[in-house]
Design a protein around this motif. Structure first.
Motif, PDB file in Angstrom:
ATOM      1  N   UNK A  35       0.817  -1.213   0.000  1.00 30.98           N
ATOM      2  CA  UNK A  35       0.000   0.000   0.000  1.00 30.98           C
ATOM      3  C   UNK A  35       0.854   1.267   0.000  1.00 30.98           C
ATOM      4  N   UNK A  36       2.104   1.133   0.400  1.00 28.70           N
ATOM      5  CA  UNK A  36       2.995   2.289   0.463  1.00 28.70           C
ATOM      6  C   UNK A  36       3.880   2.383  -0.776  1.00 28.70           C
ATOM      7  N   UNK A  37       4.469   1.269  -1.204  1.00 27.25           N
ATOM      8  CA  UNK A  37       5.417   1.313  -2.324  1.00 27.25           C
ATOM      9  C   UNK A  37       4.895   0.645  -3.591  1.00 27.25           C
ATOM     10  N   UNK A  38       3.705   0.045  -3.522  1.00 28.24           N
ATOM     11  CA  UNK A  38       3.155  -0.674  -4.665  1.00 28.24           C
ATOM     12  C   UNK A  38       3.503  -2.155  -4.629  1.00 28.24           C
ATOM     13  N   UNK A  39       2.675  -3.006  -5.265  1.00 29.04           N
ATOM     14  CA  UNK A  39       2.886  -4.455  -5.201  1.00 29.04           C
ATOM     15  C   UNK A  39       4.211  -4.929  -5.776  1.00 29.04           C
ATOM     16  N   UNK A  40       4.650  -4.358  -6.897  1.00 28.86           N
ATOM     17  CA  UNK A  40       5.880  -4.833  -7.539  1.00 28.86           C
ATOM     18  C   UNK A  40       7.093  -4.567  -6.650  1.00 28.86           C
ATOM     19  N   UNK A  41       7.188  -3.362  -6.109  1.00 26.56           N
ATOM     20  CA  UNK A  41       8.301  -3.038  -5.213  1.00 26.56           C
ATOM     21  C   UNK A  41       8.239  -3.886  -3.942  1.00 26.56           C
ATOM     22  N   UNK A  42       7.032  -4.086  -3.431  1.00 24.77           N
ATOM     23  CA  UNK A  42       6.886  -4.887  -2.216  1.00 24.77           C
ATOM     24  C   UNK A  42       7.361  -6.320  -2.449  1.00 24.77           C
ATOM     25  N   UNK A  43       7.028  -6.891  -3.599  1.00 24.60           N
ATOM     26  CA  UNK A  43       7.485  -8.249  -3.911  1.00 24.60           C
ATOM     27  C   UNK A  43       9.010  -8.297  -4.021  1.00 24.60           C
ATOM     28  N   UNK A  47       9.260   4.688   0.540  1.00 24.67           N
ATOM     29  CA  UNK A  47       9.211   3.931   1.786  1.00 24.67           C
ATOM     30  C   UNK A  47       9.423   4.845   2.987  1.00 24.67           C
ATOM     31  N   UNK A  48      10.252   5.870   2.834  1.00 26.23           N
ATOM     32  CA  UNK A  48      10.391   6.909   3.854  1.00 26.23           C
ATOM     33  C   UNK A  48      10.046   8.248   3.216  1.00 26.23           C
ATOM     34  N   UNK A  49       9.644   9.200   4.048  1.00 19.05           N
ATOM     35  CA  UNK A  49       9.235  10.505   3.547  1.00 19.05           C
ATOM     36  C   UNK A  49      10.404  11.464   3.383  1.00 19.05           C
ATOM     37  N   UNK A  50      11.388  11.363   4.304  1.00 20.67           N
ATOM     38  CA  UNK A  50      12.532  12.263   4.263  1.00 20.67           C
ATOM     39  C   UNK A  50      13.774  11.527   4.747  1.00 20.67           C
ATOM     40  N   UNK A  51      14.918  11.950   4.205  1.00 18.87           N
ATOM     41  CA  UNK A  51      16.215  11.468   4.683  1.00 18.87           C
ATOM     42  C   UNK A  51      16.992  12.673   5.179  1.00 18.87           C
ATOM     43  N   UNK A  52      17.578  12.538   6.369  1.00 16.59           N
ATOM     44  CA  UNK A  52      18.324  13.634   6.988  1.00 16.59           C
ATOM     45  C   UNK A  52      19.714  13.139   7.368  1.00 16.59           C
TER      46      UNK A  52
END
Length: 257
Positions: A148-156, A175-180
């Motif tokens: 539901x977050x990254x899509x079925x293909x990426x999740x697989x 998968x994450x909103x921000x990188x710091x």
């Protein structure tokens, strides 16, 4: 002995996973987290929750594999039913939640972060669901929340290969909103929490609920819910305060009424 779960109450509440060295998910820590979530949810001051791990080695490196032998043939009653209950508590919090991820977020640890509304990762964070390498499957929401977050293909790809993702890759796929900068995920999460907490609390909680329901409903049903919610919001004192503050060029003072 570590407390397993530490909590700081207030408008921006913080929950810290404290099971060194890697903050792994044990049965006892899950039970403590359940109690903590109940208390935070009941605290009327709470407007945002920040979830993070103690230290900089791991947000949470997954399940306590030392418990696996005892779970043979009874993983549901011995582990997963409680985990699903508690992880659902996180996902269903009335207020937004932010996961601040430093170090490893693997297996059940990543599944816990997936329950949060937002995820901020330090540059050295590493995320993945490597359960298949152990001959088991993600059992605390990974197969359901990740697509539901990254899509079925990426999740697989993430689950079937079991590869560990770096923070930049996690950002590129949503998968994450921000990188710091490494070591500053918690500070960034606190800053984000303060921003959200300054918004109208009724509107924030309503928006979170509407967005959560968006993937579960037909568009017309969702639009009808949005209309009903807007009617209720525009009858609050906060709606009047927001407009008056804007016209007066001053910060609003929202009360949640």
């Amino acid at each position: 002995m570590a407390a397993l779960v530490n909590v700081t109450y207030g408008v921006c509440a913080e929950i810290e996973l404290d099971n060194p060295p890697m903050n792994v998910v044990s049965h006892e820590m899950t039970a403590r987290l359940r109690e903590t979530l109940r208390a935070v949810e009941a605290d009327e001051r709470t407007r945002v929750v920040v979830l993070h791990g103690a230290g900089d080695r791991a947000f949470c490196a997954g399940s306590d594999i030392a418990e696996f032998e005892d779970l043979h043939g009874r993983v549901a009653e011995g582990k997963l039913l409680l985990e699903k209950l508690v992880y659902r508590q996180v996902a269903k919090l009335r207020v937004p939640s932010i996961a601040a991820i430093e170090g490893y977020a693997l297996g059940g640890g990543l599944e816990l972060a997936l329950c949060c509304d937002l995820r901020i990762a330090g540059k050295r964070a590493r995320l993945g669901l490597p359960e298949l390498k152990l001959g088991v499957v993600p059992g605390s929401g990974g197969t359901q929340r990740l697509p539901r977050i990254v899509g079925p293909a990426r999740a697989k790809e993430i689950i079937l290969l079991g590869e560990i993702l770096d923070a930049s890759t996690a950002l590129s796929i949503g998968l994450v909103n921000r990188v710091v900068q490494a070591g500053s995920a918690l500070a960034a999460a606190r800053e984000m929490a303060e921003t959200i907490a300054a918004r109208g609390p009724v509107a924030v909680q309503t928006a979170k609920s509407l967005i959560d329901q968006a993937t579960e409903r037909a568009l017309d049903d969702g639009l009808a819910l949005e209309l009903d919610a807007s009617e209720k919001i525009f009858s609050t004192q906060d709606a009047l305060e927001g407009a008056r503050a804007f016209l007066s060029k001053r910060p609003p003072t929202f009360t949640g009424r």
